[in-house]
Write a protein that holds these residues in place. Structure first.
Motif, PDB file in Angstrom:
ATOM      1  N   TYR A 139     -83.833 -15.316 -23.963  1.00  9.27           N
ATOM      2  CA  TYR A 139     -84.584 -15.686 -22.775  1.00  9.27           C
ATOM      3  C   TYR A 139     -85.311 -17.010 -23.033  1.00  9.27           C
ATOM      4  CZ  TYR A 139     -83.628 -11.264 -20.505  1.00  9.27           C
ATOM      5  OH  TYR A 139     -82.991 -10.203 -19.894  1.00  9.27           O
ATOM      6  N   TYR A 140     -85.115 -17.928 -22.098  1.00  5.78           N
ATOM      7  CA  TYR A 140     -85.696 -19.261 -22.205  1.00  5.78           C
ATOM      8  C   TYR A 140     -86.667 -19.516 -21.066  1.00  5.78           C
ATOM      9  CZ  TYR A 140     -81.748 -20.235 -25.333  1.00  5.78           C
ATOM     10  OH  TYR A 140     -80.823 -20.220 -26.349  1.00  5.78           O
ATOM     11  N   CYS A 141     -87.724 -20.204 -21.393  1.00  6.32           N
ATOM     12  CA  CYS A 141     -88.680 -20.668 -20.400  1.00  6.32           C
ATOM     13  C   CYS A 141     -88.382 -22.141 -20.121  1.00  6.32           C
ATOM     14  CB  CYS A 141     -90.083 -20.508 -20.974  1.00  6.32           C
ATOM     15  SG  CYS A 141     -91.406 -21.176 -19.962  1.00  6.32           S
ATOM     16  N   ASN A 142     -88.526 -22.552 -18.870  1.00  4.89           N
ATOM     17  CA  ASN A 142     -88.415 -23.981 -18.600  1.00  4.89           C
ATOM     18  C   ASN A 142     -89.511 -24.434 -17.660  1.00  4.89           C
ATOM     19  OD1 ASN A 142     -87.629 -23.484 -15.931  1.00  4.89           O
ATOM     20  ND2 ASN A 142     -85.656 -24.489 -16.116  1.00  4.89           N
ATOM     21  N   ALA A 143     -89.681 -25.747 -17.629  1.00  4.20           N
ATOM     22  CA  ALA A 143     -90.738 -26.329 -16.807  1.00  4.20           C
ATOM     23  C   ALA A 143     -90.238 -27.632 -16.210  1.00  4.20           C
ATOM     24  CB  ALA A 143     -91.989 -26.587 -17.644  1.00  4.20           C
ATOM     25  N   ARG A 144     -90.443 -27.755 -14.904  1.00  2.00           N
ATOM     26  CA  ARG A 144     -90.110 -29.022 -14.246  1.00  2.00           C
ATOM     27  C   ARG A 144     -91.396 -29.810 -14.071  1.00  2.00           C
ATOM     28  NH1 ARG A 144     -86.069 -31.404 -12.305  1.00  2.00           N
ATOM     29  NH2 ARG A 144     -84.719 -29.550 -12.418  1.00  2.00           N
ATOM     30  N   PHE A 145     -91.473 -30.908 -14.816  1.00  3.16           N
ATOM     31  CA  PHE A 145     -92.666 -31.754 -14.802  1.00  3.16           C
ATOM     32  C   PHE A 145     -92.236 -33.139 -14.381  1.00  3.16           C
ATOM     33  CE2 PHE A 145     -96.830 -33.056 -15.625  1.00  3.16           C
ATOM     34  CZ  PHE A 145     -96.836 -34.197 -16.401  1.00  3.16           C
ATOM     35  N   GLY A 146     -92.607 -33.554 -13.188  1.00  4.59           N
ATOM     36  CA  GLY A 146     -92.123 -34.820 -12.665  1.00  4.59           C
ATOM     37  C   GLY A 146     -90.616 -34.738 -12.516  1.00  4.59           C
ATOM     38  N   PRO A 147     -89.901 -35.770 -12.950  1.00  5.13           N
ATOM     39  CA  PRO A 147     -88.440 -35.756 -12.817  1.00  5.13           C
ATOM     40  C   PRO A 147     -87.726 -35.029 -13.960  1.00  5.13           C
ATOM     41  CG  PRO A 147     -89.123 -37.828 -13.744  1.00  5.13           C
ATOM     42  CD  PRO A 147     -90.400 -37.051 -13.467  1.00  5.13           C
ATOM     43  N   ASN A 148     -88.480 -34.548 -14.929  1.00  5.01           N
ATOM     44  CA  ASN A 148     -87.888 -34.007 -16.142  1.00  5.01           C
ATOM     45  C   ASN A 148     -87.982 -32.493 -16.209  1.00  5.01           C
ATOM     46  OD1 ASN A 148     -87.356 -36.655 -17.203  1.00  5.01           O
ATOM     47  ND2 ASN A 148     -89.537 -36.798 -17.673  1.00  5.01           N
ATOM     48  N   LEU A 149     -86.998 -31.928 -16.955  1.00  4.08           N
ATOM     49  CA  LEU A 149     -86.935 -30.490 -17.164  1.00  4.08           C
ATOM     50  C   LEU A 149     -87.075 -30.232 -18.658  1.00  4.08           C
ATOM     51  CD1 LEU A 149     -86.487 -27.871 -15.532  1.00  4.08           C
ATOM     52  CD2 LEU A 149     -84.066 -28.069 -16.106  1.00  4.08           C
ATOM     53  N   TYR A 150     -87.993 -29.363 -19.028  1.00  5.74           N
ATOM     54  CA  TYR A 150     -88.250 -29.052 -20.427  1.00  5.74           C
ATOM     55  C   TYR A 150     -87.923 -27.591 -20.693  1.00  5.74           C
ATOM     56  CZ  TYR A 150     -90.789 -33.448 -20.244  1.00  5.74           C
ATOM     57  OH  TYR A 150     -91.132 -34.775 -20.076  1.00  5.74           O
ATOM     58  N   TRP A 151     -87.464 -27.323 -21.928  1.00  2.39           N
ATOM     59  CA  TRP A 151     -87.075 -25.970 -22.310  1.00  2.39           C
ATOM     60  C   TRP A 151     -87.801 -25.538 -23.574  1.00  2.39           C
ATOM     61  CZ3 TRP A 151     -83.799 -22.973 -19.427  1.00  2.39           C
ATOM     62  CH2 TRP A 151     -83.062 -23.615 -18.431  1.00  2.39           C
ATOM     63  N   GLY A 152     -88.074 -24.248 -23.655  1.00  4.34           N
ATOM     64  CA  GLY A 152     -88.572 -23.676 -24.884  1.00  4.34           C
ATOM     65  C   GLY A 152     -87.424 -23.351 -25.816  1.00  4.34           C
ATOM     66  N   GLN A 153     -87.778 -22.771 -26.962  1.00  2.00           N
ATOM     67  CA  GLN A 153     -86.768 -22.499 -27.987  1.00  2.00           C
ATOM     68  C   GLN A 153     -86.041 -21.177 -27.752  1.00  2.00           C
ATOM     69  OE1 GLN A 153     -89.940 -21.817 -28.308  1.00  2.00           O
ATOM     70  NE2 GLN A 153     -90.027 -19.782 -29.261  1.00  2.00           N
ATOM     71  N   GLY A 154     -86.575 -20.363 -26.886  1.00  4.67           N
ATOM     72  CA  GLY A 154     -85.943 -19.086 -26.575  1.00  4.67           C
ATOM     73  C   GLY A 154     -86.484 -17.936 -27.400  1.00  4.67           C
ATOM     74  N   THR A 155     -86.378 -16.751 -26.833  1.00  2.40           N
ATOM     75  CA  THR A 155     -86.785 -15.533 -27.536  1.00  2.40           C
ATOM     76  C   THR A 155     -85.733 -14.460 -27.264  1.00  2.40           C
ATOM     77  OG1 THR A 155     -88.606 -13.959 -27.896  1.00  2.40           O
ATOM     78  CG2 THR A 155     -88.271 -14.708 -25.630  1.00  2.40           C
ATOM     79  N   GLN A 156     -85.335 -13.762 -28.307  1.00  6.25           N
ATOM     80  CA  GLN A 156     -84.257 -12.777 -28.197  1.00  6.25           C
ATOM     81  C   GLN A 156     -84.778 -11.465 -27.649  1.00  6.25           C
ATOM     82  OE1 GLN A 156     -80.777 -13.022 -29.099  1.00  6.25           O
ATOM     83  NE2 GLN A 156     -80.718 -11.042 -28.040  1.00  6.25           N
ATOM     84  N   VAL A 157     -84.065 -10.955 -26.670  1.00  3.94           N
ATOM     85  CA  VAL A 157     -84.322  -9.613 -26.132  1.00  3.94           C
ATOM     86  C   VAL A 157     -83.058  -8.793 -26.340  1.00  3.94           C
ATOM     87  CG1 VAL A 157     -84.741  -8.260 -24.050  1.00  3.94           C
ATOM     88  CG2 VAL A 157     -86.020 -10.376 -24.448  1.00  3.94           C
ATOM     89  N   THR A 158     -83.203  -7.672 -27.002  1.00  2.00           N
ATOM     90  CA  THR A 158     -82.069  -6.783 -27.242  1.00  2.00           C
ATOM     91  C   THR A 158     -82.420  -5.401 -26.727  1.00  2.00           C
ATOM     92  OG1 THR A 158     -81.453  -8.019 -29.227  1.00  2.00           O
ATOM     93  CG2 THR A 158     -80.513  -5.820 -28.966  1.00  2.00           C
ATOM     94  N   VAL A 159     -81.571  -4.888 -25.840  1.00  2.00           N
ATOM     95  CA  VAL A 159     -81.786  -3.571 -25.248  1.00  2.00           C
ATOM     96  C   VAL A 159     -80.690  -2.648 -25.747  1.00  2.00           C
ATOM     97  CG1 VAL A 159     -82.117  -2.265 -23.132  1.00  2.00           C
ATOM     98  CG2 VAL A 159     -82.777  -4.683 -23.222  1.00  2.00           C
ATOM     99  N   SER A 160     -81.092  -1.616 -26.443  1.00  2.26           N
ATOM    100  CA  SER A 160     -80.114  -0.669 -26.984  1.00  2.26           C
ATOM    101  C   SER A 160     -79.901   0.486 -26.018  1.00  2.26           C
ATOM    102  CB  SER A 160     -80.590  -0.146 -28.337  1.00  2.26           C
ATOM    103  OG  SER A 160     -81.797   0.580 -28.192  1.00  2.26           O
ATOM    104  N   SER A 161     -78.689   1.006 -26.028  1.00  2.00           N
ATOM    105  CA  SER A 161     -78.352   2.120 -25.115  1.00  2.00           C
ATOM    106  C   SER A 161     -78.617   3.472 -25.758  1.00  2.00           C
ATOM    107  CB  SER A 161     -76.888   2.011 -24.710  1.00  2.00           C
ATOM    108  OG  SER A 161     -76.066   2.019 -25.859  1.00  2.00           O
TER     109      SER A 161
END
Length: 115
Positions: A93-115
């Motif tokens: 899962y990644y977070c992003n942000a639109r600041f002015g004309p630019n788009l920024y991304w975080g490094q991501g965080t893993q989500v694992t759902v077991s059955s």
């Protein structure tokens, strides 16, 4: 420029809950919109939810009714509360942000759902 740091991922059983956090390096009121995206192995990155600087929210169909995006302005942080998790929610899962004309991304965080 905006730096984003995600946290809160982990391993959870199906039906469980997680809350992801995305901390921004500047006031989120100055950021046009922030969003959560996810990318599962072998799949394209897809939108999960967004929130504008006015507080308006949108959700992907798969997230409606189960996920809630929210923010804490005082902490410059956006959250994604995920309930009733399913194995198919497993992704980075990644977070992003639109600041002015630019788009920024975080490094991501893993989500694992077991059955």
């Amino acid at each position: 420029q905006v730096q984003l740091v995600e946290s809160g991922g982990g391993l959870v059983q199906a039906g469980g809950s997680l809350r992801l956090s995305c901390a921004a390096s500047r006031s989120i009121l100055s950021i046009i919109a922030m969003g959560w995206y996810r990318q599962a192995p072998g799949k394209q990155r897809e939108l999960v939810a967004t929130i504008t600087n006015e507080g308006s929210t949108t959700y992907a169909g798969s997230a409606k009714g189960r996920f809630t995006i929210s923010r804490d302005i005082s902490k410059n942080t956006v959250y994604l509360q995920m309930n009733s998790l399913k194995p198919e929610d497993t992704a980075v899962y990644y977070c992003n942000a639109r600041f002015g004309p630019n788009l920024y991304w975080g490094q991501g965080t893993q989500v694992t759902v077991s059955s």
